[in-house]
Write an enzyme that holds these catalytic residues in place. Structure first.
Site, PDB file in Angstrom:
ATOM      1  N   SER A   1      -2.986  -4.225   3.948  1.00 55.51           N
ATOM      2  CA  SER A   1      -1.987  -4.317   2.884  1.00 55.51           C
ATOM      3  C   SER A   1      -1.066  -3.096   2.904  1.00 55.51           C
ATOM      4  O   SER A   1       0.152  -3.218   2.704  1.00 55.51           O
ATOM      5  CB  SER A   1      -2.685  -4.420   1.522  1.00 55.51           C
ATOM      6  OG  SER A   1      -1.749  -4.569   0.485  1.00 55.51           O
TER       7      SER A   1
ATOM      8  N   TRP B   1       1.356  -3.398   5.801  1.00 58.82           N
ATOM      9  CA  TRP B   1       2.347  -4.424   5.468  1.00 58.82           C
ATOM     10  C   TRP B   1       3.420  -3.860   4.535  1.00 58.82           C
ATOM     11  O   TRP B   1       4.608  -4.159   4.682  1.00 58.82           O
ATOM     12  CB  TRP B   1       1.629  -5.612   4.817  1.00 58.82           C
ATOM     13  CG  TRP B   1       2.525  -6.667   4.268  1.00 58.82           C
ATOM     14  CD1 TRP B   1       3.293  -7.552   4.976  1.00 58.82           C
ATOM     15  CD2 TRP B   1       2.757  -6.976   2.885  1.00 58.82           C
ATOM     16  NE1 TRP B   1       3.966  -8.388   4.118  1.00 58.82           N
ATOM     17  CE2 TRP B   1       3.668  -8.058   2.833  1.00 58.82           C
ATOM     18  CE3 TRP B   1       2.274  -6.448   1.693  1.00 58.82           C
ATOM     19  CZ2 TRP B   1       4.100  -8.612   1.635  1.00 58.82           C
ATOM     20  CZ3 TRP B   1       2.709  -6.998   0.501  1.00 58.82           C
ATOM     21  CH2 TRP B   1       3.611  -8.066   0.479  1.00 58.82           C
ATOM     22  N   HIS B   2       3.041  -3.003   3.592  1.00 60.01           N
ATOM     23  CA  HIS B   2       4.019  -2.409   2.683  1.00 60.01           C
ATOM     24  C   HIS B   2       4.944  -1.444   3.422  1.00 60.01           C
ATOM     25  O   HIS B   2       6.128  -1.349   3.091  1.00 60.01           O
ATOM     26  CB  HIS B   2       3.309  -1.665   1.547  1.00 60.01           C
ATOM     27  CG  HIS B   2       2.897  -2.548   0.419  1.00 60.01           C
ATOM     28  ND1 HIS B   2       1.727  -3.286   0.434  1.00 60.01           N
ATOM     29  CD2 HIS B   2       3.485  -2.839  -0.767  1.00 60.01           C
ATOM     30  CE1 HIS B   2       1.620  -3.978  -0.691  1.00 60.01           C
ATOM     31  NE2 HIS B   2       2.674  -3.727  -1.435  1.00 60.01           N
ATOM     32  N   GLY B   3       4.424  -0.717   4.393  1.00 60.18           N
ATOM     33  CA  GLY B   3       5.245   0.228   5.146  1.00 60.18           C
ATOM     34  C   GLY B   3       4.436   1.439   5.564  1.00 60.18           C
ATOM     35  O   GLY B   3       3.454   1.788   4.921  1.00 60.18           O
TER      36      GLY B   3
END
Length: 357
Positions: A248, A251-253
């Protein structure tokens, strides 16, 4: 680099790419599940699997469909196809087609309230304060309370974005999720629901947070990461939780603040589970009430402490803000996890029916 834009109150194209990434991955995996034997699949896999390759038009329609393009919610290709073809719950029935207007208006009013509250609060709790000399002059409890208010303020921005997206998906009809069992039956519109505001702000334990915050992405992570890391016949443990939270974060950065926040959240949930096990072992006693209050306070403290990393993003600012409160939100979960290894309460007896469930 969407984190920089979001930190300054803006939005850019990479936010949309985050949503599309989840849709593409789930579409591919569901097609792969359609090639496997049904008895090998979990219930969620059976429900969402694709038995034939979607057409190019269906694929692009799913990836770029209404309402969810910039900020979610994520939904399944199977549901999208049923909606476009009027199959499943969207098929004509004696109950007729439910009107989405009431649910849309509710979501719009919620979005307006969230936007107004955010715009009112944000000048009082700027993120720049964490690296200012004034913040360092404050005492421990004032710093801790500022962390809480900064996290509380920032959440209303997400509540607004998800509420406005929810209204768009509801009015299209895709947000419909079936009828209630009441008499007369009422339509449910929670397919597009991405947040339960009171559920987040008044969460009794950290374990509840994935069920009420960014709900559709949490569901996606459970079905496509967490459950698929568990080997048959074995139970999920801290590894599956940490791996899911790390994915996660990526995925956010690739910001240090994101990585630290999601590792922190894995520790937070694991620590809350320890308190919950103690609660279950002391059911019906005064200790249960004390532990329930303790779990609520623990969640409030560690969530808002951890959220600072998610907001400021840089390693330097994250460590300064955590260090300013003596890393209390990191130390407490670790201590609880270690205590859970030593103090192991007896598991409460469960009925045969509950075990089968």
């Amino acid at each position: 680099m969407s984190g920089d834009a979001w930190k300054e109150g803006g939005i850019d194209a990479t936010g949309a790419l985050m949503v599309v990434t989840l849709k593409i991955i789930s579409c591919v995996i569901n097609y792969q599940d359609g090639l496997l034997k049904e008895e090998e699949l979990r219930e969620a896999q059976k429900k969402n699997r694709l038995l034939k390759m979607p057409s190019l038009l269906e694929y692009f329609g799913y990836c770029l469909c209404c309402g969810s393009h910039f900020a979610g919610p994520v939904y399944e290709m199977k549901d999208y196809l049923d909606w476009t073809e009027r199959n499943g719950i969207w098929e004509s029935s004696e109950k007729g087609h439910p009107s989405p207007l009431g649910a849309t208006l509710r979501a719009l009013l919620q979005a307006a309230f969230c936007m107004g509250l955010y715009l009112y609060l944000v000048p009082f709790y700027p993120l720049s304060r964490f690296s200012s000399p004034l913040y360092q002059e404050w005492g421990f409890f004032k710093r801790l309370s500022y962390q809480y208010m900064a996290g509380f303020t920032a959440r209303w921005k997400y509540y607004f974005i998800w509420s406005i997206s929810e209204s768009a998906v509801i009015i299209s009809g895709l947000g419909f999720s079936g009828w209630t069992d009441s008499s007369p039956p009422k339509p449910r519109w929670d397919r597009a629901k991405n947040v339960d505001i009171l559920g987040v702000e008044l969460a009794k334990s950290s374990v509840q947070l994935p069920l009420v915050w960014n709900i559709q992405v949490s569901t996606w992570l459970r079905h496509y990461v967490y459950e698929r890391l568990v080997q048959k016949g074995k139970k999920a443990g801290f590894f599956q939780l940490l791996a899911t939270q790390t994915i996660s974060a990526v995925w956010h950065g690739l910001y240090p603040g994101y990585i630290i926040f999601f590792v922190q959240s894995a520790l937070m949930i694991a620590g809350s589970r320890v308190i919950y096990r103690w609660q279950q072992a002391t059911k019906g006693t005064l200790f249960e009430k004390i532990l329930t209050l303790m779990n609520f306070a623990y969640t409030l403290l560690v969530l808002n402490y951890s959220a600072v990393g998610f907001m400021v993003l840089s390693l330097h600012e994250t460590l300064i803000s955590y260090g300013s409160v003596y890393y209390v939100g990191t130390i407490i979960p670790i201590v609880l996890i270690l205590l859970g290894k030593v103090i192991k309460p007896a598991r409460p007896a469960r009925s045969k029916a509950r075990k089968e469930e």
